[in-house]
Design an enzyme around this catalytic site. Structure first.
Site, PDB file in Angstrom:
ATOM      1  N   ASP A 110       2.241  -0.522   0.993  1.00 45.33           N
ATOM      2  CA  ASP A 110       1.580   0.731   0.606  1.00 45.33           C
ATOM      3  C   ASP A 110       1.944   1.843   1.578  1.00 45.33           C
ATOM      4  OD1 ASP A 110       0.075   2.278  -1.093  1.00 45.33           O
ATOM      5  OD2 ASP A 110      -1.820   1.851  -0.101  1.00 45.33           O
TER       6      ASP A 110
ATOM      7  N   LYS B 282     -13.818   2.285   9.405  1.00 41.75           N
ATOM      8  CA  LYS B 282     -13.574   2.002   7.995  1.00 41.75           C
ATOM      9  C   LYS B 282     -14.699   1.087   7.503  1.00 41.75           C
ATOM     10  CE  LYS B 282      -9.425   0.993   6.421  1.00 41.75           C
ATOM     11  NZ  LYS B 282      -8.179   0.245   6.073  1.00 41.75           N
TER      12      LYS B 282
ATOM     13  N   PHE C 208     -10.199   0.802  -0.185  1.00 43.90           N
ATOM     14  CA  PHE C 208     -11.055  -0.102   0.579  1.00 43.90           C
ATOM     15  C   PHE C 208     -12.477   0.452   0.684  1.00 43.90           C
ATOM     16  CE2 PHE C 208     -13.047  -1.148   4.577  1.00 43.90           C
ATOM     17  CZ  PHE C 208     -12.814  -2.494   4.743  1.00 43.90           C
TER      18      PHE C 208
ATOM     19  N   GLY D   9     -12.066  10.380   5.166  1.00 51.12           N
ATOM     20  CA  GLY D   9     -11.284  10.162   3.961  1.00 51.12           C
ATOM     21  C   GLY D   9     -11.849   9.035   3.133  1.00 51.12           C
TER      22      GLY D   9
END
Length: 855
Positions: free
Chosen positions: A661, A564, A547, A543
């Site tokens: 969020d 990430k 960030f 995805g």
């Protein structure tokens, strides 16, 4: 479910009836043959009649078996009591899970009969609730039924009421149901509203999800009361409940006298119970609803482990548990020594079970401020004697000052007898006689007793010797350890220090931390992560968030991970990266995604997480081909899991975290579709007394942001509650919040549900996949709670604790929701215009578009 049960009953009944029919047919055929040939045989008529009687007896046995089978099948599958479906002794009613059973029982060494609830699968008798505690039945002719006015009642053999639920308002269509939690609830059938429940009228046992409570304004309490003895469940001498004297704690009373207490609650544990450990942390919660009521309850994450707390006839609270479902084992008892009895050593008496005698008095002379000042005494100062690992006394006063100020406040106050400080509570002080404090061998709190200068001088030499020895030995070991650690870590993590130092200069005071201790995380090399993700190949990409990208990877050991990677083009990336390290490295909870490690090498900054097989919630919820995989049970489980994760962030963790969020793409699902909250790059840590903050930089996703945050930059726990409400409505409807932008009738999902709610057309809002009559009541309650969470003003929204209680029907009557904040498009426009008019810095709003998941 009813059709399946009915089919099973019919199938088994038919089989038995066929067997009876065949037996009778066979007997008749044999009789005809025998009588036709009677003249040719030597068998007498009397002998033949005897044989016939034996065959008839056999048929009667089969019929008896049929009756028992029908009774067993019927009673094993009914879960309700109504005016026509009542229970008579010795019949029982079983919860759907089969864990609890309701019926008539006799205690040990007693012939009296009582209506109670007990564990159905535990071999030992384990009654958790009794209806007619003080009015036993004296025969086996009792009945549990619904009366004409809608009350649940117990009748004796003369059909007289000996116990009633005592609902004051008549209800003409009610039924009672035994829930899987062990709670017996009386419902109004038309609305499904609970009008009475056994959890609100407990006996001597606290089970998971049951709540003890007290209202400091009305003095109304829900508490346990002991049996008189093992053979008599009538109300005994002891009771246990929440005791609030400035700070909430648990107390046991013997009649009107306090017998034991837990010490104050510090948001994680009761500080007067030294053995209260992580097992309790996983399950215990104490909540203040800010309206005068305090609740305490427990529930363990592993529901296969049965556990309860029983207040016995000796006034001791005992925790039992069972792993195998066969027998109970004692896990913990409240009163282990004489020192646990309240006020054992009297005022100013320290109790220590390890010493002999166990009681010792505090030695003290009048404080300097209490004496008549003379020239000799001028210049002398009072001070404190430090008592380590103590259970703090009763009659505590609390203030929100820091530890140094706490000491100064007590020092300046002649009435202050002692003070203590706990990070979860703050400053505690005592102005009354010090009573019920004892020395623990582990844990406890440091208690500083206010003493005169003369008492302090006598200990000065001893203290100095101890300090000198301790510092010499400690310095030597510290020097050796520091040198070794420096040699081992210097090469590997030099660049990490640089990154942390850089961020430290940019960190904000309100983030609750001035430095990031990235060294606490396991460190991965960039080379290993590159290999695990096939050089961050596009096919490995899970995805894309604000960030940067997230990749699937597999380490050499075979462990699957999610990586990430900070995007070099992200202007916000470094701050989000380090903020996420600060926040999530401090959190460990089953409904939060777990951070496995980090990597900082040159310009590369990466975070490594546990891999979630089923990606994120939005992948299932908004994909027509996958929606059907989420039935209502699964969706409600996801809602509960998200709520529990949010509760941990807001109330139960060491830090108070505002996520900022919360949305479907940030809810990850494991292989069993259990939810885990992710993406803490925008989260904020709140201080102990902080409940709201402002920012000039609004971050988050429109549609999920509360109006006060989007328009004014104000955020609090209620900001997350707003997002939770939107998420809840998305889960019920199966539609994205922004999927209405081109619909003339509504600009958002929130506006659409509000219109349907007011028009009494709420069925049009529910996802057809889950729209079944058996789910209707629970779904309507979820929509109701969702609307309460998205109300325009923050003060009108419930806390996460109240929201969870509402969802679980633990709070029966829900307030009517006010108009929600649904003008999303206008908020965006107004925010931009206000920024220009006021000359403030422009709010940076990130709209995260995620393909399959966000970490």
């Amino acid at each position: 479910m009813a059709d399946i049960v009915r089919a099973a009953i019919n199938e088994q009944t038919s089989a038995v009836i066929d067997a009876v029919r065949m037996e009778i047919h066979s007997t008749v055929s044999e009789l005809r043959t025998e009588f036709a040939a009677m003249s040719a045989t030597q068998v007498t008529i009397s002998t033949r009649l005897t044989q016939i009687e034996e065959r008839i007896a056999a048929v009667e046995e089969v019929c008896k078996d049929l009756g028992l089978l029908l009774s067993r099948v019927w009673h094993c599958h009914r879960h309700h009591v109504t005016t026509t479906n009542f229970i008579t002794d010795p019949e029982t009613l079983i919860s759907k899970s089969g864990d609890f059973e309701l019926g008539f029982f006799s205690p040990t060494n007693s012939t009296y009969r009582y209506v109670g609830i007990w564990y159905a699968k535990i071999s030992a008798c384990s009654v958790i609730w009794v209806a007619n505690r003080n009015k036993p039945l004296k025969s086996l002719s009792g009945t549990l039924t619904i009366s004409e006015d809608g009350n649940l009642v117990v009748l004796d053999e003369q059909k007289k009421i000996i116990w009633s639920s005592n609902i004051t308002v008549s209800v003409f269509n009610s039924s009672a149901q035994l829930l899987d939690s062990g709670n017996l609830v009386l419902q109004e059938n038309k609305t499904g509203t609970n009008i009475w429940e056994s959890f609100q009228h407990p006996a001597d046992t606290l089970v998971p999800k049951m709540k003890l409570s007290t209202n400091v304004r009305t003095s109304k309490k829900v508490q346990l009361t002991s049996w008189t003895n093992q053979s008599d469940p009538s109300i005994g001498a002891f009771s246990i409940g929440i005791d609030v004297f400035n700070l909430p704690e648990i107390s046991i009373w013997n009649g009107g006298s306090r017998y034991w207490r837990s010490g104050p609650w510090n948001s994680q544990v009761f500080i007067g119970i030294p053995s209260m450990n992580s097992v309790f942390l996983d399950g215990f919660s104490l909540t203040d609803d800010q309206e005068g009521t305090f609740y305490v309850s427990f529930a363990f994450s592993n529901e296969s482990i049965l556990s309860n707390f029983v207040l016995n006839g000796q006034g001791n609270i005992v925790q039992n548990y069972s792993n195998n479902g066969a027998n109970w084992e004692v896990e913990w008892v409240a009163l282990e020594t004489e020192c646990d009895v309240y006020g054992k050593c009297g005022a100013f008496g320290i109790c220590n079970s390890k010493s002999s005698p166990i009681c010792n008095c505090l030695v003290g002379t009048p404080l300097q401020c209490e004496r008549v000042t003379s020239d000799v005494e001028k210049g002398k100062k009072d001070g404190f004697s430090k008592l380590k690992m103590m259970k703090v006394p009763y009659f505590v006063n609390r203030s929100s000052v820091f530890e140094d100020e706490c000491r100064d406040q007590c020092l300046k106050n002649c009435s202050c007898r002692a003070y203590a400080y706990d990070t979860g509570i703050g400053c505690m002080s005592w102005t009354r006689d010090l009573i019920d404090f004892q020395k623990f061998s582990v844990r406890g709190v440091d208690l500083y007793v206010h003493l005169a200068d003369s008492e302090l001088d006598s200990k000065a030499v001893e203290v100095k010797v101890v300090i000198a020895i301790t510092m010499t030995i400690g310095t030597l070991f510290f020097a050796i350890g520091t040198f070794t650690l420096w040699r081992c870590m210097a090469k590997r993590k030099g660049k990490i220090h640089q990154a942390c130092a850089k961020f430290s200069g940019e960190s904000k005071p309100e983030d609750g931390m001035n430095q990031v201790k990235l060294l606490e995380l396991p460190i991965f090399s960039f080379e290993d992560l590159s290999s695990a993700t096939n050089n961050f190949h596009q096919s490995y990409k899970l995805g894309q968030g604000g960030f940067g990208p997230v990749y699937w990877g597999k380490l050499l050991q075979g462990q699957e991970i999610a990586v990430k990677r900070l995007s070099r083009a992200s202007g916000q990336g470094l701050e989000e990266f380090m903020n996420e390290v600060v926040v999530i490295s401090k959190l460990q909870y089953r409904n939060l995604v777990r951070l496995l490690g980090g990597c900082v090498e040159g310009e590369e900054k990466l975070l490594i997480y546990e891999y979630m097989l089923n990606k994120s919630l939005d992948v299932f919820l908004f994909d027509p081909s996958k929606q059907e995989l989420l039935d209502w049970r699964q969706r409600f489980q996801i809602i509960e899991g998200i709520g529990q994760g949010l509760l941990y962030l807001h109330r139960d963790s060491r830090l108070r975290i505002i996520h900022r969020d919360l949305k479907a793409s940030n809810i990850l699902l494991d292989e069993d579709l259990n939810p885990k909250i992710s993406d803490f790059g925008m989260a904020r840590i709140f201080g102990g007394n902080e409940d709201q903050a402002n920012t000039n930089r609004v971050v988050g996703t429109y549609g999920y942001m509360s109006p006060e945050y989007a328009m004014e930059g104000k955020f609090s726990e209620k900001s997350d509650i707003f997002s939770f409400g939107v998420l809840l409505l998305e889960i019920v409807s199966g539609r994205r919040n922004n999927s209405f932008y081109h619909d003339e009738k509504a600009t958002s999902l929130v506006e659409f549900v509000w219109k349907m709610w007011n028009a009494n057309k709420i069925a049009a809002f529910v996802d057809p996949v889950i729209s079944e009559p058996c789910n209707e009541i629970e779904i309507l309650r979820c929509i109701h709670v969702g609307l309460l969470c998205v109300q325009d003003f923050a003060k009108d929204r419930p806390t996460v604790t109240l929201a969870i209680s509402m969802l679980k029907s633990e709070i029966v009557d829900l307030p009517r929701p006010k108009q929600p904040a649904f003008t999303v498009t206008q908020i965006a426009t107004d925010t931009a215009s206000q920024s220009q008019q006021r000359g403030c810095s422009i709010n940076n709003v990130t709209v995260t578009m995620v393909q399959v998941g966000s970490y």
